[in-house]
Motif scaffolding. Structure first.
Motif, PDB file in Angstrom:
ATOM      1  N   SER A  57       0.856  -0.936  -0.024  1.00 18.27           N
ATOM      2  CA  SER A  57       0.076   0.152  -0.001  1.00 18.27           C
ATOM      3  C   SER A  57       0.913   1.250   0.070  1.00 18.27           C
ATOM      4  CB  SER A  57      -0.839   0.067   1.175  1.00 18.27           C
ATOM      5  OG  SER A  57      -1.868  -1.295   1.087  1.00 18.27           O
TER       6      SER A  57
ATOM      7  N   CYS B 102      -3.042 -10.728  -6.317  1.00 23.59           N
ATOM      8  CA  CYS B 102      -2.942  -9.367  -5.732  1.00 23.59           C
ATOM      9  C   CYS B 102      -3.477  -8.368  -6.963  1.00 23.59           C
ATOM     10  CB  CYS B 102      -1.562  -8.637  -5.566  1.00 23.59           C
ATOM     11  SG  CYS B 102      -1.379  -6.893  -4.752  1.00 23.59           S
TER      12      CYS B 102
ATOM     13  N   CYS C 285      -5.691  -4.934  -3.159  1.00 29.40           N
ATOM     14  CA  CYS C 285      -6.811  -6.027  -2.948  1.00 29.40           C
ATOM     15  C   CYS C 285      -6.347  -7.356  -3.008  1.00 29.40           C
ATOM     16  CB  CYS C 285      -8.094  -5.536  -3.447  1.00 29.40           C
ATOM     17  SG  CYS C 285      -9.127  -4.249  -2.707  1.00 29.40           S
ATOM     18  N   TRP C 286      -6.971  -8.343  -2.693  1.00 32.75           N
ATOM     19  CA  TRP C 286      -6.665  -9.782  -3.021  1.00 32.75           C
ATOM     20  C   TRP C 286      -7.929 -10.330  -3.811  1.00 32.75           C
ATOM     21  CZ3 TRP C 286      -1.670 -12.101  -2.945  1.00 32.75           C
ATOM     22  CH2 TRP C 286      -1.972 -13.571  -3.327  1.00 32.75           C
ATOM     23  N   LYS C 287      -7.469 -11.081  -4.838  1.00 31.72           N
ATOM     24  CA  LYS C 287      -8.620 -11.545  -5.626  1.00 31.72           C
ATOM     25  C   LYS C 287      -8.699 -13.122  -5.347  1.00 31.72           C
ATOM     26  CE  LYS C 287     -10.646 -13.821  -9.589  1.00 31.72           C
ATOM     27  NZ  LYS C 287     -10.403 -14.939 -10.076  1.00 31.72           N
TER      28      LYS C 287
ATOM     29  N   ARG D 154     -14.830  -4.944   3.676  1.00 28.69           N
ATOM     30  CA  ARG D 154     -13.326  -5.379   3.694  1.00 28.69           C
ATOM     31  C   ARG D 154     -13.307  -6.499   2.999  1.00 28.69           C
ATOM     32  NH1 ARG D 154      -9.607  -2.534   6.479  1.00 28.69           N
ATOM     33  NH2 ARG D 154      -8.061  -4.503   6.290  1.00 28.69           N
ATOM     34  N   ILE D 155     -14.268  -7.380   3.090  1.00 26.83           N
ATOM     35  CA  ILE D 155     -14.200  -8.634   2.236  1.00 26.83           C
ATOM     36  C   ILE D 155     -15.698  -8.850   1.589  1.00 26.83           C
ATOM     37  CG2 ILE D 155     -14.132 -11.256   2.007  1.00 26.83           C
ATOM     38  CD1 ILE D 155     -12.466 -10.975   4.506  1.00 26.83           C
TER      39      ILE D 155
ATOM     40  N   LEU E 104     -16.433  -1.745  -0.149  1.00 28.16           N
ATOM     41  CA  LEU E 104     -15.008  -2.526   0.055  1.00 28.16           C
ATOM     42  C   LEU E 104     -14.407  -1.874   1.317  1.00 28.16           C
ATOM     43  CD1 LEU E 104     -13.340  -2.839  -3.535  1.00 28.16           C
ATOM     44  CD2 LEU E 104     -13.769  -4.806  -1.961  1.00 28.16           C
TER      45      LEU E 104
ATOM     46  N   LEU F 110     -13.339 -10.569  -3.150  1.00 24.41           N
ATOM     47  CA  LEU F 110     -12.107  -9.406  -3.025  1.00 24.41           C
ATOM     48  C   LEU F 110     -12.117  -9.170  -1.494  1.00 24.41           C
ATOM     49  CD1 LEU F 110     -12.468  -6.802  -5.785  1.00 24.41           C
ATOM     50  CD2 LEU F 110     -11.039  -8.444  -5.620  1.00 24.41           C
ATOM     51  N   CYS F 111     -10.684  -9.204  -1.325  1.00 24.19           N
ATOM     52  CA  CYS F 111     -10.373  -8.845   0.160  1.00 24.19           C
ATOM     53  C   CYS F 111      -9.301  -7.552   0.229  1.00 24.19           C
ATOM     54  CB  CYS F 111      -9.582  -9.980   0.735  1.00 24.19           C
ATOM     55  SG  CYS F 111      -8.877  -9.830   2.539  1.00 24.19           S
ATOM     56  N   VAL F 112      -9.731  -6.535   0.979  1.00 22.91           N
ATOM     57  CA  VAL F 112      -8.997  -5.379   1.244  1.00 22.91           C
ATOM     58  C   VAL F 112      -7.768  -5.333   1.652  1.00 22.91           C
ATOM     59  CG1 VAL F 112      -9.177  -3.151   2.146  1.00 22.91           C
ATOM     60  CG2 VAL F 112     -10.793  -3.785   0.753  1.00 22.91           C
TER      61      VAL F 112
ATOM     62  N   GLN G 176      -8.705 -15.814   2.022  1.00 18.32           N
ATOM     63  CA  GLN G 176      -8.007 -14.483   2.765  1.00 18.32           C
ATOM     64  C   GLN G 176      -6.594 -14.611   2.998  1.00 18.32           C
ATOM     65  OE1 GLN G 176      -9.791 -13.395   6.580  1.00 18.32           O
ATOM     66  NE2 GLN G 176      -8.617 -11.352   6.910  1.00 18.32           N
TER      67      GLN G 176
END
Length: 873
Positions: free
Chosen positions: A716, A768, A794-796, A745-746, A741, A801-803, A843
């Motif tokens: 970040s 990512c 984020c993570w796909k 967060r998720i 988001l 999607l996870c922030v 996650q």
């Protein structure tokens, strides 16, 4: 933005207790939430604000005219108003200015309680761009007044993420006089806790176009390792690739010089490489009595011995700063003390040593709205309860404690420095000194002074570091000692010390401060360099080599002090120099045990430098990880391919890591070209710089149960720098989906308001990705190129999607976009998107950014005091 919030709670409590311990001795301290007024419920009495020795000393020095004395003392007894500065390089700084002007300024109108102030909050008129703000509340009022609760939370949150910095108003002044330019190399010699360093970083980034790296660079140095940790956390909020944090004694800051010589002709084959600075900020350790409004415990602890004991150290640090300064460059010398012995006397000694090579500048036309007073041309020295106007009047047995440089004329300074055949005595100048914020810094600043070999030398040196008990009221004065300052002869300095400036509290409701601006006009000549090495009587066994390697040191000084500056090929000269230093240090009257200790110490130091051609995987500094250029081409290719990084973003030579095991690198940092050049020079000269932190974390290893095409995710902190150059793994979200988001967060792909966005997210490669806020009907092609675009990492996963953002950063960003777009933040309920993923593999590890443990010397990252220091200045 900056990492490390997850570990903040315990350290916040610890640091808060440390910072507020001035109240521990008062059994009638009011409970939390109680009113703080005098005579309030519970019988609480205010902290004592009396010290007769303090008043007697500054009355005698005539620090202010007699008719202003009552106003001066009255202001010193009032709590210091809080102040903060907006980070102009932040993408939200205009939103914050608007919020202050239109919301808080109006809502706090009824809270004005100081007869000196008409407004609750106002911009400081002398700070450019309305970026610095003055509050009509002390730090205690901000914490305890319920009406200020929302404003206090706003300040804490914005400070934590780096959008503002809470800092004493007068502490913001010195960097402004450096006249920082976008290509300057800047040295902050005594940087912790880092508010001024952060201010310097703001300046270099503010002067550069968004999305571009400035050519400027800041080297922030501090002696204490733990304070370096504080400095690292403070500056990490800036997210900069143009910073190096070092851990050295300021007076012995190493010179990094490299010159190539032809062995046959002894003529330079190329231009010497040398680390010099365009600007030097020399904010030295001081007694800190200018911070008495913020640190009321100073009333109890202040004594004359604090300022007198620090004078020599301050001169040494300032002289080292001049030696490292480029010709034409500026150095600002500053203290948070009102004492002329720590201020004008130090500046006068600098001018005497440097002669025509240095000029004290008249900056009265700069920052015209800043109320300041000219420096003093005459003052006296207080020693053991009596005034002394000239060095000749100092009692014989006190002449090793009171130096000639403390007086306006400085006469006798050269005679007092005996080097040849001298005894070297270790002393501790102070047991606790004040930092720039007025907090007492535990630990001892060790230095060495040269004596004339007399038998009473040790006793005299011991007396120097003791607090003056007669001044503090613990021991009555002798009958033959007098405080009548009118009956002694005084000196008048012929130097233009009126060009210095002193800020006194009652002029603009602030703390006290002293500032002098010096410019280097020409290189120091041979005698000046020798004097700098002597340090006004100090012989530091590891400093001669470092100082000789500083700017202007390529000249041969003498047969005894010349060294061959050939980078890594000077080991035999190093040993020879060390042997000479060792011989000087072992005097005849030392015990054999002391001699053995010194011999062993020097031999160990020699052994650590024998192999100058050590590989990059090693470091000469114990407990500090090496700085290693990351050159794993396979990993770099996979990163470039996965994120589609454009060729215009140069990675080669700009990526470094702190892990000596290159096969298990966890974090990769990006450094600017200016920092890269310093690193390369540092390697060539044998790693003289002890680097504790540098660069911007840009990539971080990511482990999941199912492999991702790329093992490194984006950080970040590094995203704003890299964003304009990424072409893959990008999503563009509407304001409402972006808000969701951040809030939840998720989110599963079907739960997005924009169904097309959910489909695009599910189609991305696993791993990512970057989500960019699309404002209105913006063209997606232009959004990615906009350096001011709002984006998150984020993570796909398989289904969602996870922030990957800290909760603090997420909350702040949520508040910012809600303010900008007028969105309301709904409460989480069962009807909103699910907060749970379908499996643990959804996650990723490290979903919340954390502080970098690799950069912290000799301590774990969790030991950092990382949260409530925000009010340290």
């Amino acid at each position: 933005m900056g990492g490390g919030r997850k570990r903040g709670r315990s350290q916040r409590r610890h640091f808060k207790e440390e910072r507020e311990n001035v109240w521990k001795d008062n059994p009638k301290r009011p409970p939390a939430g109680a009113g703080g007024g005098e005579g309030g419920e519970g019988g609480w009495q205010p902290f004592a604000t009396e010290n007769p020795a303090f008043e007697d000393y500054y009355k005698g020095q005539q620090i202010v005219p007699e008719e202003e004395w009552d106003a001066f003392m009255s202001m010193l007894r009032k709590p210091l108003p809080a102040a903060f500065r907006i980070n102009a390089s932040s993408q939200f700084y205009q939103d914050i200015q608007s919020q202050l002007e239109n919301d808080f300024r109006k809502s706090l109108e009824t809270e004005v309680s100081d007869e000196h102030e008409k407004e609750a909050i106002r911009p400081l008129p002398w700070y450019p761009g309305n970026l610095a703000w003055h509050l009509n509340f002390s730090r205690m009022q901000l914490r305890r007044n319920q009406a200020l609760e929302s404003f206090h939370e706003f300040l804490k949150q914005e400070n934590e993420v780096g959008n503002i910095t809470r800092q004493e108003a007068v502490s913001m002044v010195p960097p402004l006089f450096l006249k920082v330019q976008p290509d300057h190399h800047i040295l902050d010699m005594c940087a912790a806790p880092g508010s001024k360093t952060f201010q310097l970083l703001e300046m270099i980034h503010q002067s550069t176009k968004p999305g571009m790296l400035p050519n400027a660079m800041v080297v922030a140095n501090d002696l204490d390792v733990q304070r370096c940790n504080l400095l690292i956390h403070q500056t990490k909020r800036m997210c900069t690739a143009n910073l190096i944090v070092t851990n050295h004694e300021a007076q012995n800051f190493p010179g990094c010089s490299l010159a190539k010589f032809c062995p046959e002709t002894c003529v330079d084959e190329s231009k010497p490489q040398r680390l010099e600075f365009d600007c030097v900020l020399c904010d030295v350790p001081c007694s800190g009595d200018g911070t008495v409004r913020k640190a009321p415990d100073m009333w109890r602890t202040w004594n004359i011995g604090m300022g007198n004991g620090l004078h020599r150290l301050q001169v040494e640090i300032a002289m080292r700063g001049i030696a490292l300064l480029k010709v034409g460059g500026r150095m600002v010398y500053s203290t948070c003390s009102l004492n002329p012995v720590e201020n004008e006397a130090v500046v006068g000694e600098i001018l005497r040593r440097c002669g025509d090579s240095v000029e004290l500048l008249d900056v009265s036309n700069e920052l015209p709205e800043l109320v300041r007073r000219p420096g003093l041309s005459t003052w006296k020295v207080r020693d053991r309860g009596s005034w002394v106007g000239t060095y000749e009047d100092v009692l014989h047995y006190r002449k090793k404690v009171i130096s000639p440089s403390m007086f306006p004329s400085g006469k006798g300074a050269t005679d007092s420095c005996t080097v040849g055949g001298s005894d070297v005595v270790n002393i501790n100048v102070v047991d606790a000194v004040m930092n720039e914020s007025g907090d007492m810094v535990e630990g001892k600043q060790e230095t060495k002074i040269a004596t004339n070999g007399s038998n009473n030398g040790d006793n005299a040196n011991t007396e120097e570091i003791k607090q003056d008990e007669s001044e503090s009221g613990k021991v009555p004065r002798r009958s033959d000692e007098t405080s009548d300052s009118t009956s002694i002869r005084t000196e008048h300095s012929s130097l233009p010390l009126h060009r210095c400036m002193r800020i006194v509290p009652h002029d603009q409701n602030s703390g006290g401060f002293f500032i002098a601006v010096l410019q280097k006009l020409s290189p120091l000549n041979e005698s000046q360099v020798v004097e700098a090495i002597k340090g006004g009587g100090s012989i530091l066994k590891d400093s001669a080599l470092n100082r000789l390697n500083g700017p202007g040191s390529d000249k041969v000084l003498s047969e005894e002090t010349s060294i061959n500056q050939q980078g890594v090929d000077d080991s035999h000269v190093l040993n020879e120099q060390k042997n000479k230093d060792m011989d000087n240090e072992i005097s005849e009257d030392r015990s054999s045990e002391e001699a053995k200790v010194i011999v062993a110490e020097v031999q160990n130091d020699q052994a650590s430098k024998r192999d100058k051609r050590k590989s990059q995987n090693q470091t000469r500094w114990r407990g500090v990880d090496p700085v290693i250029f990351f050159k794993d081409e396979a990993t770099i290719r996979s990163i470039v391919s996965y994120y589609g990084i454009k060729d215009s973003f140069k990675l080669e030579g700009h990526l470094v890591t702190r892990n000596p095991d290159t096969s298990h690198v966890k974090r990769i940092y990006y450094v600017s070209k200016s920092v890269q050049e310093v690193l390369e020079l540092n390697v060539k000269v044998g790693e003289r710089l002890k680097i504790t932190s540098l660069g911007l974390k840009i990539f971080e290893r990511q482990s999941t149960k199912e492999d991702s095409p790329c093992t490194f995710r984006l950080s970040s902190e590094g995203l704003p720098l890299l964003l304009p150059y990424i072409t893959k793994q990008i999503l563009y979200a509407s304001a409402i989906d972006f808000q969701h988001l951040l809030q939840y967060r998720i989110i599963k792909f079907p739960d997005f308001v924009d169904a097309k966005f959910g489909e695009e997210a599910s189609a991305l490669l696993r791993g990512c990705c970057v989500v960019i806020l699309r404002e209105g009907h913006q063209d997606v092609e232009s959004i990615g190129m906009d350096p001011n675009a709002i984006a998150i990492v984020c993570w796909k996963g398989k289904t969602n999607l996870c922030v990957m953002l800290t909760p603090m950063d997420g909350k702040e960003l949520l508040d910012r976009i809600s303010f900008r777009f007028g969105l309301k933040i709904p409460k989480i309920d069962d009807g909103k998107p699910s907060l749970k993923s379908d499996g643990s593999d959804e996650q990723p590890d490290g979903g919340d950014e954390t502080v970098d443990p690799e950069c912290v010397p000799e301590s774990k990252a969790s030991d950092m005091e990382i949260s409530d220091f925000k009010e340290a200045e």
